[in-house]
Every structure is written in structure tokens, then in C-alpha cells.
Design a protein around this motif. Sequence first.
Motif, short mmCIF file in Angstrom:
data_model
loop_
_atom_site.label_atom_id
_atom_site.label_comp_id
_atom_site.label_asym_id
_atom_site.label_seq_id
_atom_site.Cartn_x
_atom_site.Cartn_y
_atom_site.Cartn_z
N TYR A 89 3.82 9.77 11.64
CA TYR A 89 4.08 10.71 12.41
C TYR A 89 3.56 12.37 12.15
CZ TYR A 89 7.37 7.58 14.80
OH TYR A 89 8.00 6.75 15.46
N ARG A 112 6.10 5.68 9.95
CA ARG A 112 7.04 4.56 10.28
C ARG A 112 6.64 3.28 9.64
NH1 ARG A 112 10.24 3.40 14.40
NH2 ARG A 112 10.08 5.69 15.29
N ALA A 117 10.04 -1.11 12.93
CA ALA A 117 10.18 -0.73 14.36
C ALA A 117 11.11 0.18 14.44
CB ALA A 117 10.88 -2.07 15.08
N TRP A 118 12.36 0.34 13.54
CA TRP A 118 13.37 1.29 13.69
C TRP A 118 13.42 2.00 12.27
CZ3 TRP A 118 14.28 -3.91 15.02
CH2 TRP A 118 14.10 -3.70 16.65
N GLN A 119 12.39 2.18 11.33
CA GLN A 119 12.38 2.78 10.04
C GLN A 119 11.31 3.85 9.91
OE1 GLN A 119 14.81 2.34 7.88
NE2 GLN A 119 13.84 4.14 7.03
N VAL A 120 11.84 5.05 9.47
CA VAL A 120 10.90 6.26 9.41
C VAL A 120 11.17 6.82 8.23
CG1 VAL A 120 9.60 8.32 10.18
CG2 VAL A 120 10.28 6.51 11.89
N SER A 121 10.31 7.12 7.08
CA SER A 121 10.48 7.35 5.87
C SER A 121 9.37 8.46 5.53
CB SER A 121 10.56 6.21 4.92
OG SER A 121 11.83 5.18 5.16
#
Length: 120
Positions: free
Chosen positions: A32, A100, A103-107
Motif C-alpha cells: 500500500y 498486504r 486477503a484480510w491482513q495488512v502489516s
Amino acid sequence: QVQLVESGGGLVQPGGSLSLSCTASGSVFSIYSMGWHRQAPGKQRELVARITSGGSTNYADDVKGRFTISRDSAKDTVYLQMNSLKPEDTAVYYCKMSVRTGAWQVSDFWGQGTQVTVSS
């Protein structure tokens, strides 16, 4: 797991230039944002420059016009071109990426840091 590896730091005279790079590897689905932070002795870590997946950039006021952040999305790599360096730019520079990893994890991930020293 994601790893960020930085390179390009070193010693340069005032007015000189350096280029930093940072490459991500591992379970990268997408990135991102990419950025550079720095921390000088006795000071807090501060944002230097940032670039988003859409290409927008932000710079700290004291580096505007001197530093340029760029990316190579295909290589998961961010660069920082530093020109007209000043002694006050001396710091450890850290790469940071918001990644990312699923599918639902951003760190957020950080590089190991690279020393930039500007001195005559």
C-alpha cells in the motif's frame, strides 16, 4: 513473513548525494505504501518521505527539493535519491512498507536500517 533489505548508505561530504534502496521479499500480496524514516542520535524517528500505491508522495519539509522517493512496483523496491546533503541529514535511515500479506491482513514492516553520514 516479509523481509525488507536496505542498501546504499555511507559517508558523503556536504552537498553530495547518496541513493538508498529497499527491497521486500516474502509473502507480499501487494504494497500500500513505501517510505523512509530516519533517526539521528538523541532524536525520535521521523518520516522523511513516503509514496503510496497510487503514486502520491509526501516529504518532510526539510528535505523537499533535495530528496526524491520513487518505486519499482514490479520489484517491490523503493528508492530514496538524496541530493544536496547536509550534516543534519546524518541519521540511520529505515525503510518501511505497509504490506498486504493475505486477503484480510495488512502489516507494517521495517528494514534493518542503513547509516547515512554527512560530514566534511
